[in-house]
Design a protein around this motif. Structure first.
Motif, PDB file in Angstrom:
ATOM      1  N   SER A 116       0.812  -1.223   0.000  1.00  0.00           N
ATOM      2  CA  SER A 116       0.000   0.000   0.000  1.00  0.00           C
ATOM      3  C   SER A 116       0.842   1.268   0.000  1.00  0.00           C
ATOM      4  CB  SER A 116      -0.947  -0.007   1.201  1.00  0.00           C
ATOM      5  OG  SER A 116      -0.192  -0.025   2.398  1.00  0.00           O
ATOM      6  N   ASP A 117       2.112   1.176  -0.397  1.00  0.00           N
ATOM      7  CA  ASP A 117       2.999   2.338  -0.407  1.00  0.00           C
ATOM      8  C   ASP A 117       2.419   3.500  -1.222  1.00  0.00           C
ATOM      9  OD1 ASP A 117       4.555   0.483   0.853  1.00  0.00           O
ATOM     10  OD2 ASP A 117       6.212   0.556  -0.569  1.00  0.00           O
ATOM     11  N   TYR A 118       1.728   3.181  -2.280  1.00  0.00           N
ATOM     12  CA  TYR A 118       1.174   4.213  -3.167  1.00  0.00           C
ATOM     13  C   TYR A 118      -0.344   4.190  -3.173  1.00  0.00           C
ATOM     14  CZ  TYR A 118       5.989   4.329  -4.682  1.00  0.00           C
ATOM     15  OH  TYR A 118       7.359   4.423  -4.708  1.00  0.00           O
ATOM     16  N   GLY A 119      -0.943   3.705  -2.118  1.00  0.00           N
ATOM     17  CA  GLY A 119      -2.392   3.653  -2.010  1.00  0.00           C
ATOM     18  C   GLY A 119      -2.921   2.253  -2.278  1.00  0.00           C
ATOM     19  N   SER A 120      -4.217   2.131  -2.162  1.00  0.00           N
ATOM     20  CA  SER A 120      -4.871   0.831  -2.359  1.00  0.00           C
ATOM     21  C   SER A 120      -5.069   0.555  -3.845  1.00  0.00           C
ATOM     22  CB  SER A 120      -6.231   0.834  -1.658  1.00  0.00           C
ATOM     23  OG  SER A 120      -7.121   1.685  -2.351  1.00  0.00           O
ATOM     24  N   ALA A 121      -5.484  -0.654  -4.137  1.00  0.00           N
ATOM     25  CA  ALA A 121      -5.785  -1.020  -5.524  1.00  0.00           C
ATOM     26  C   ALA A 121      -6.905  -0.130  -6.073  1.00  0.00           C
ATOM     27  CB  ALA A 121      -6.164  -2.496  -5.600  1.00  0.00           C
ATOM     28  N   ALA A 122      -7.910   0.139  -5.258  1.00  0.00           N
ATOM     29  CA  ALA A 122      -9.024   0.997  -5.697  1.00  0.00           C
ATOM     30  C   ALA A 122      -8.546   2.415  -5.991  1.00  0.00           C
ATOM     31  CB  ALA A 122     -10.127   1.008  -4.645  1.00  0.00           C
ATOM     32  N   ASP A 123      -7.571   2.895  -5.210  1.00  0.00           N
ATOM     33  CA  ASP A 123      -7.038   4.248  -5.425  1.00  0.00           C
ATOM     34  C   ASP A 123      -6.386   4.395  -6.795  1.00  0.00           C
ATOM     35  OD1 ASP A 123      -7.799   5.023  -2.863  1.00  0.00           O
ATOM     36  OD2 ASP A 123      -5.834   4.559  -1.993  1.00  0.00           O
ATOM     37  N   SER A 124      -5.956   3.285  -7.383  1.00  0.00           N
ATOM     38  CA  SER A 124      -5.242   3.352  -8.662  1.00  0.00           C
ATOM     39  C   SER A 124      -6.174   3.535  -9.857  1.00  0.00           C
ATOM     40  CB  SER A 124      -4.389   2.099  -8.847  1.00  0.00           C
ATOM     41  OG  SER A 124      -5.196   0.964  -9.100  1.00  0.00           O
ATOM     42  N   ILE A 125      -7.474   3.515  -9.628  1.00  0.00           N
ATOM     43  CA  ILE A 125      -8.422   3.691 -10.735  1.00  0.00           C
ATOM     44  C   ILE A 125      -8.803   5.163 -10.800  1.00  0.00           C
ATOM     45  CG2 ILE A 125     -10.584   2.936 -11.770  1.00  0.00           C
ATOM     46  CD1 ILE A 125     -10.313   0.397 -10.062  1.00  0.00           C
ATOM     47  N   THR A 126      -8.002   5.897 -11.523  1.00  0.00           N
ATOM     48  CA  THR A 126      -8.166   7.342 -11.636  1.00  0.00           C
ATOM     49  C   THR A 126      -9.327   7.686 -12.567  1.00  0.00           C
ATOM     50  OG1 THR A 126      -6.686   7.464 -13.546  1.00  0.00           O
ATOM     51  CG2 THR A 126      -5.665   7.647 -11.341  1.00  0.00           C
ATOM     52  N   SER A 127      -9.696   8.942 -12.585  1.00  0.00           N
ATOM     53  CA  SER A 127     -10.766   9.370 -13.487  1.00  0.00           C
ATOM     54  C   SER A 127     -10.344   9.171 -14.942  1.00  0.00           C
ATOM     55  CB  SER A 127     -11.151  10.824 -13.229  1.00  0.00           C
ATOM     56  OG  SER A 127     -10.047  11.680 -13.409  1.00  0.00           O
ATOM     57  N   THR A 128      -9.069   9.316 -15.242  1.00  0.00           N
ATOM     58  CA  THR A 128      -8.572   9.057 -16.598  1.00  0.00           C
ATOM     59  C   THR A 128      -8.760   7.591 -16.965  1.00  0.00           C
ATOM     60  OG1 THR A 128      -6.955  10.837 -16.421  1.00  0.00           O
ATOM     61  CG2 THR A 128      -6.537   9.152 -18.090  1.00  0.00           C
ATOM     62  N   LYS A 129      -8.429   6.697 -16.053  1.00  0.00           N
ATOM     63  CA  LYS A 129      -8.614   5.259 -16.291  1.00  0.00           C
ATOM     64  C   LYS A 129     -10.096   4.937 -16.461  1.00  0.00           C
ATOM     65  CE  LYS A 129      -7.538   0.903 -16.563  1.00  0.00           C
ATOM     66  NZ  LYS A 129      -7.017   0.373 -17.819  1.00  0.00           N
ATOM     67  N   GLN A 130     -10.939   5.539 -15.649  1.00  0.00           N
ATOM     68  CA  GLN A 130     -12.378   5.325 -15.766  1.00  0.00           C
ATOM     69  C   GLN A 130     -12.869   5.744 -17.144  1.00  0.00           C
ATOM     70  OE1 GLN A 130     -14.528   7.140 -12.505  1.00  0.00           O
ATOM     71  NE2 GLN A 130     -13.051   6.345 -11.021  1.00  0.00           N
ATOM     72  N   ARG A 131     -12.431   6.896 -17.624  1.00  0.00           N
ATOM     73  CA  ARG A 131     -12.845   7.371 -18.958  1.00  0.00           C
ATOM     74  C   ARG A 131     -12.417   6.386 -20.037  1.00  0.00           C
ATOM     75  NH1 ARG A 131     -11.847  12.388 -16.825  1.00  0.00           N
ATOM     76  NH2 ARG A 131      -9.684  12.444 -17.504  1.00  0.00           N
ATOM     77  N   ARG A 132     -11.203   5.852 -19.927  1.00  0.00           N
ATOM     78  CA  ARG A 132     -10.712   4.898 -20.924  1.00  0.00           C
ATOM     79  C   ARG A 132     -11.550   3.622 -20.919  1.00  0.00           C
ATOM     80  NH1 ARG A 132      -5.281   6.007 -22.808  1.00  0.00           N
ATOM     81  NH2 ARG A 132      -5.204   3.834 -23.421  1.00  0.00           N
ATOM     82  N   ILE A 133     -11.939   3.161 -19.746  1.00  0.00           N
ATOM     83  CA  ILE A 133     -12.780   1.964 -19.640  1.00  0.00           C
ATOM     84  C   ILE A 133     -14.147   2.234 -20.257  1.00  0.00           C
ATOM     85  CG2 ILE A 133     -13.953   0.414 -18.032  1.00  0.00           C
ATOM     86  CD1 ILE A 133     -11.489   0.876 -16.147  1.00  0.00           C
TER      87      ILE A 133
END
Length: 117
Positions: free
Chosen positions: A58-75
């Motif tokens: 969790s050094d850079y946040g949780s797995a859920a934290d890694s789903i940015t708004s940019t990633k959401q738009r791409r999906i």
């Protein structure tokens, strides 16, 4: 190579978790010019686009934290492209399955984000 193997392992765990809860697999690793949809599942009449995220630390946040708004738009854009090739437009939603830490226990987040218009 290791990263890809870990990704496939996480997707397999997520798929098994969702199947155990009544969803059925439609497709896996669907690629488009916008990116990849990890899993496409069916939950009764609803088509579910699933993003799978795994983090061992969790050094850079949780797995859920890694789903940015940019990633959401791409999906969302990849899902729209997928739907454009299908006949009919079923109701859809966007779910996320996360696996955090050494135990890698799947956590299913229904309606994690929306189509964003």
């Amino acid at each position: 190579m290791l990263r890809q193997l870990l990704g496939k392992f996480a997707e397999g765990r997520a798929e098994a978790h969702l199947k155990a809860r009544g969803l059925s697999l439609v497709a896996r690793n669907v690629r488009s010019r916008f990116g990849e949809i990890d899993l496409i599942m069916r939950d009764a009449e609803v088509l579910v686009f699933v993003e799978v995220r795994s983090r061992s630390r969790s050094d850079y946040g949780s797995a859920a934290d890694s789903i940015t708004s940019t990633k959401q738009r791409r999906i969302v854009l990849a899902a729209r492209e997928y739907l454009a090739r299908q006949s009919g437009q079923p109701p859809c939603r966007f779910d996320v399955v996360t696996l955090d830490g050494a135990q890698n226990r799947p956590v299913w987040i229904r309606n994690a984000f929306s189509d964003m218009g």
